[in-house]
Each structure stands twice: as C-alpha cells, then as structure tokens.
Design an enzyme around this catalytic site. Structure first.
Site, PDB file in Angstrom:
ATOM      1  CD  GLU A  70      -1.507  -2.378   1.169  1.00 63.37           C
ATOM      2  OE1 GLU A  70      -0.552  -2.859   1.836  1.00 63.37           O
ATOM      3  OE2 GLU A  70      -2.437  -3.421   0.498  1.00 63.37           O
ATOM      4  CG  HIS A 139     -11.110  -8.959   5.303  1.00 67.03           C
ATOM      5  ND1 HIS A 139     -10.188  -9.731   6.200  1.00 67.03           N
ATOM      6  CD2 HIS A 139     -10.211  -8.917   3.919  1.00 67.03           C
ATOM      7  CE1 HIS A 139      -9.139 -10.295   5.535  1.00 67.03           C
ATOM      8  NE2 HIS A 139      -9.196  -9.898   4.152  1.00 67.03           N
TER       9      HIS A 139
END
Lengths: 335, 255
Positions: A70, A139
């Site tokens: 990321e 998540h």
C-alpha cells in the site's frame, strides 16, 4: 438484467460496484491522464470487480497491477500526480491502508502546503470499507476518522450508486487528494437509477434523503439505509417524523445543511459503524452543539460501533441496526 | 555553468555561513553536506535540467547547480525556507519528504509517468535511512513498472549496499563519493542506462568518515558568500520595511 431507459437523460439500474466501474470507464475515456493502479485491479478486474473491463479497454500502461504494498501504491501515485497524471489508487480493503498511511498523511496530504502551492497531488484513493459482510476484524473496519483528522484531504463516502458515480467523477476533477470510502456491505445490495452520461455530485454537499419534522438522523455510507429504516419505523410504529441526512462528504462538512435541520427539529441522532471514541460522530455532535445549542431540546445521541476490535462472529451486535437507532431516537424524543 | 570544483567550494562556504546562522538562532537548523559535497555536487551536475530531483535536506546543492544564486539561498535561509519553495519547485526540485526514504516511491511513480519523455527521476538518500521500508518499496516498484529512476545512496561502506541491486534485478553501480568527476560520470552513465532500458539504476557512492577536504577549496568562496549574505540581509530588511509601510489589510467589504 439491467433496466434501461433511452434518450439524452438515459438511465439504467446499477448496483454500487457497477456505478463505480461505469464512472472509472467514462473518466478514463474522457481524460488520458486518468490511470488506475492497485492490487489485482488489472487483469483480474479488482477483488470486488470495480475495475472490470478497464484493463482490456485501456491496457497495462493505464490499468496497473502493482506489487502488494500500500505504501508503494500511494507513493507511486503521488509521483504520477506530480508529473500531471490523475491516478486512481485502489486499496483492496480499507483495513489494509495502514502500511500506506504514512504516505497519505505525511506526503499526499501535505505536498501542496509544503511546496507553497507549487505541487499538487490530485490522487483519488478508493477503498472499500465497513462491516456487514462477515469479513472479521481485518476486512471490516471503518477508518474514516483517521483521514478526517488530517488536514489536506477530502473525505467522501457515498451511500448509493447514483452518488458513487457522481462523487467519483467530481473527485477526479478535484486538484487535491480525495479519499473515497466505499461501503462494501452495499456494493451489490444498493441498486438504483444511474444516468448513462457523465455527471458530478458536488463534494462538500450533504443530502436530505428523507424530510421530517420531529428529529434529525445523520448518517453516511451503509448506515444511511439503516437510518431510513429507523425513520420508517418511527413513523409507522410511533407516529414520529424523522428527517434523514446523508453526510456524503465528511471533509469538508456541509454543516449548513445539518444545522438547518437540527435547528428546526431540536433533536438529533448521529449514526456510524466505526468505534464510538473519537469516531466521526464526535465531531458531528460537537459541531452541532456549537451551532445549534440554543435550539436543542434534548442531548444529541450517538449510535455507533463498539470500542472493541471489529468482531469475528458478533458483528450483528457490533453494527448499529434499526432497533438501536429507533431506541436512541425515542430517548431524544422523550428527553 | 560553474565547474565541479567551484560548486564544491561554494556549497561548503554556504554551509559554513548557514551553520553559523543556525547556531546563532537566526535560522532553523541547517543540514550541511559535512564532507559529502563531492558526492552530492557530482550527482547534481550529471542531471539534465528537465530531470526531476527528489532530494534530501542538502537542497543548496541542486539549487546552485540549477542556477539559484547564493543570495537567493541565503535569503531563503533567513526567511525560514519560505521564499525557496517556488524557486526549487520551478526547477523540478522536490524538497525533502518527512521520512527520508518516503521520496523513493514518489520518484518511481514520477519516472513511470515520464516514460518516453527523455527525462528521469533522481532520488538521493543517506545510507543511515537504508533500513526504511520505502527504500525497497520505491526501487521494487520502479523495477516492476520499468520506470527510469536513479536511486543514489551515500554510504560509509559498512556493507556493500550496491549488491542489493541484484535482489531487485536492476543495475547496480558503485563509485568513490569523494571524486566529484567520477560521481558525475557514474550518474551520467546511470541516467543513460535508465532511459535506454526504461529501468531503474541503484548507485552506491562510498564515503569515508575521516575524509579531509582541501582547505583551499573550503575557503575559496568565503568572500563571495560574505557579499551574498550582505545582499540577502539587505533584501530581508527591505521586505520588512515594505511590510511595515503597507496599509493595514482589512477583511470584508472594501472602503
């Protein structure tokens, strides 16, 4: 099969993922500077399929499958933006953004200020966020407050397919970074009419999605439909009229629209699924208290996620639902 | 353009003046080159003016090489750096990032966007920050994306940093960081390779901590810097005077 209408104002029924995909397709068709990068956004079309078809249409130079990092996705998007591109960086799940958090907070958000306005970073960071898909603790998180706390970022969250397309296209016209948090719980559950032609939903404008007289419910993302359900219950079972406002853009906040409603109703419930402590709801109730204090008839209520890690199996306890919002509304109405 | 030796001497003279001002509390902390002048000047001289430069804190080096005057740099120092932002940005010098290695992914992304336009992104780093994850992230992304970026590491030879290039599958080069001409030639070769192959290059410029710099070179520009400092002081005084004389700004409707 999608419902389709014809003509200059043609619309079709799309879910949120399809609306986002349509927006990206039109943005890339209309502006060569727009590139998409992220993990599996290319050949695979994205884990949620938001970028489906872009790789085939625009090729690997504009639809870039990146290494799994990321910090790299955000960091290279910054470099691309400095050179004049309009990168759309996808973070596969908002839960994964933290390795790239330094690049967002220390670099992306500060390039304009640090360079005296000479460098801008028009990077759009898209990330699916929130619970309700049985995704467990890594998540399901809602990190919007971290970004709202960082000067230099626009933070926007759509609640329906129409707004998702319009806000994404507006974000790509913006000359500074935009964090677009997409409520993945309603990626497919939320369906609605979406114009075929490109259009923009302005950033910084909230929407009154249900008018009402007695109480204001303020929500964003997947919580807007919960707020609407609660408003319907308050009407049918308690005879009370609740106004529902979709915040849509957290930064800059459209406090004018919120305050106009709360000054009229004198009562408000703020709903979000992120944890309560220092959640964005704290900012909302503080701003409303400062602005509407002399018109308030009851303490402002917050209905939020819990101050725990997002649970593996108990997300139905964790997430605000209609009964919790109705309870808070009744407390506010009877205070 | 100034010669390499001329640049090294001038950078050193400026550093000493700015360090003194910093020690006196007149300006924010100044990061001097501290014996790394040759490596930094050599690298800056090798680049074309259309190349993008992601530099650390010793920003006087690329600024001088790209035509910023000592007076402008001293004025910038006296203004706390504020007056330098545009001066640097207009010369494609991207001033220091918060994390030293944070600029490596930026260089990779910019180089990717610049492919086919005939210029590179250059990123400089002292080896003290070599363990920062963004070093790997930046070079790895540049390698995977086939981006013409040159990553330049100033090292003190504790490890053979150049060998890391093999892990990314990119070209690695090593050079004596105290030889300004050798550094310039190495970075020029790296630049040509990056453009020809559309690929990153990793350079280790080796330095010695006990390096002794030629005293004549160190003092060669003291007079020039002294007069530039006087000009900068005068410019700052004029700015203050102009600000004091300016009519008070009122907000809202004009009278």
């Amino acid at each position: 099969m999608n419902d389709v209408t014809e003509g200059p104002k043609a619309t079709r029924t799309l879910n949120m993922v399809q609306a986002i995909g349509a927006a990206l397709m039109q943005a890339m068709e209309g502006d060569d500077r727009v590139v998409v990068l992220g993990e599996d956004v290319g050949k695979f079309g994205g884990v949620f399929r938001a970028t489906l078809g872009l790789y085939e249409r625009f090729g690997e130079s504009r639809v870039i499958d990146t290494p799994l990092s990321e910090a790299g996705i955000i960091g290279t998007a910054i470099g691309m933006a400095l050179y004049g591109l309009r990168p759309v960086a996808e973070i596969q799940f908002a839960d994964f953004v933290y390795p790239g958090f330094d690049q967002i907070v220390s670099e992306l958000a500060k390039y304009r200020y640090r360079s005296g306005g000479h460098f801008t970073c028009p990077v759009l960071v898209r990330m699916p966020y929130g619970g309700g898909i049985r995704g467990g603790l890594y998540h399901s998180q809602s990190p919007e407050a971290y970004f709202a706390h960082t000067a230099g970022l626009v933070v926007a969250i759509p609640s329906n397919p129409h707004d998702a397309k319009g806000m994404l296209l507006a974000a790509l016209k913006h000359d500074d970074p935009v964090i677009l948090l997409e409520p993945k719980r309603i990626y497919r559950a939320s369906r609605g009419e979406v114009p075929d032609a490109p259009y923009e939903v302005p950033l910084g404008k909230a929407a009154v999605v249900r008018p009402g007289r007695d109480l204001t419910i303020v929500a964003y993302g997947a919580m807007v439909s919960v707020a609407l359900d609660a408003a319907a219950t308050l009407e049918s079972e308690h005879g009370r009229s609740a106004e529902v406002i979709d915040v849509r853009t957290l930064v800059p906040l459209d406090l004018e629209t919120l305050a106009a409603s709360v000054n009229r109703t004198g009562r408000a419930v703020v709903v979000h699924e992120a944890p309560r402590t220092c959640g964005y709801g704290a900012e909302l109730v503080a701003s409303l208290q400062e602005t509407c204090f002399w018109r308030l008839e009851a303490p402002l209520e917050r209905v939020t996620g819990l101050d725990t890690p997002f649970p593996h199996t108990l997300e139905h306890y964790y997430l605000p639902d209609t009964p919790r919002v109705v309870s808070a509304a009744l407390r506010a109405l009877t205070a | 353009m100034r010669s390499a030796e001329n640049c090294v001497g001038l950078v050193s003279a400026l550093d000493r003046r700015l360090t003194t001002l910093s020690n006196l509390g007149r300006i924010p902390p100044h990061a001097a080159c501290d014996g790394e002048e040759a490596a930094l000047v050599g690298a800056a001289l090798a680049l074309e003016e259309t190349d993008w430069v992601f530099w650390g804190r010793q920003l006087n080096v690329p600024a001088l090489v790209r035509g910023v005057s000592p007076t402008e740099l001293l004025t910038g120092g006296l203004s706390g750096g504020v007056s330098l932002t545009g001066v640097l940005a207009s010369r494609r010098i991207v001033a220091c990032t918060q994390g030293p290695a944070s600029r490596f992914p930026h260089a990779a992304g910019l180089a990717y966007a610049a492919r086919g336009h005939g210029h590179i992104a250059f990123a400089d780093l002292g080896a003290g920050a070599i363990s920062d994850g963004d070093v790997h992230v930046g070079v790895n992304f540049a390698a995977v994306l086939k981006a013409p970026a040159v990553f330049f590491i100033r090292s003190y030879g504790e490890t053979r940093i150049v060998e890391r290039a093999d892990g990314w599958g990119v070209m690695g080069m090593m050079v004596n960081g105290h030889d300004v001409g050798a550094v310039r030639d190495t970075v020029r070769a790296a630049r040509a390779h990056a453009l020809a192959r559309s690929a990153p290059v990793w350079i280790e410029a080796r330095l010695r901590r006990d390096s002794a710099t030629d005293l004549a070179l160190l003092t060669a520009h003291d007079t020039e810097v002294a007069s530039a400092f006087e000009a900068a002081e005068a410019r700052m005084a004029e700015s203050r005077l102009a600000a004091e004389k300016a009519p008070a700004q009122t907000h809202g409707a004009e009278a």
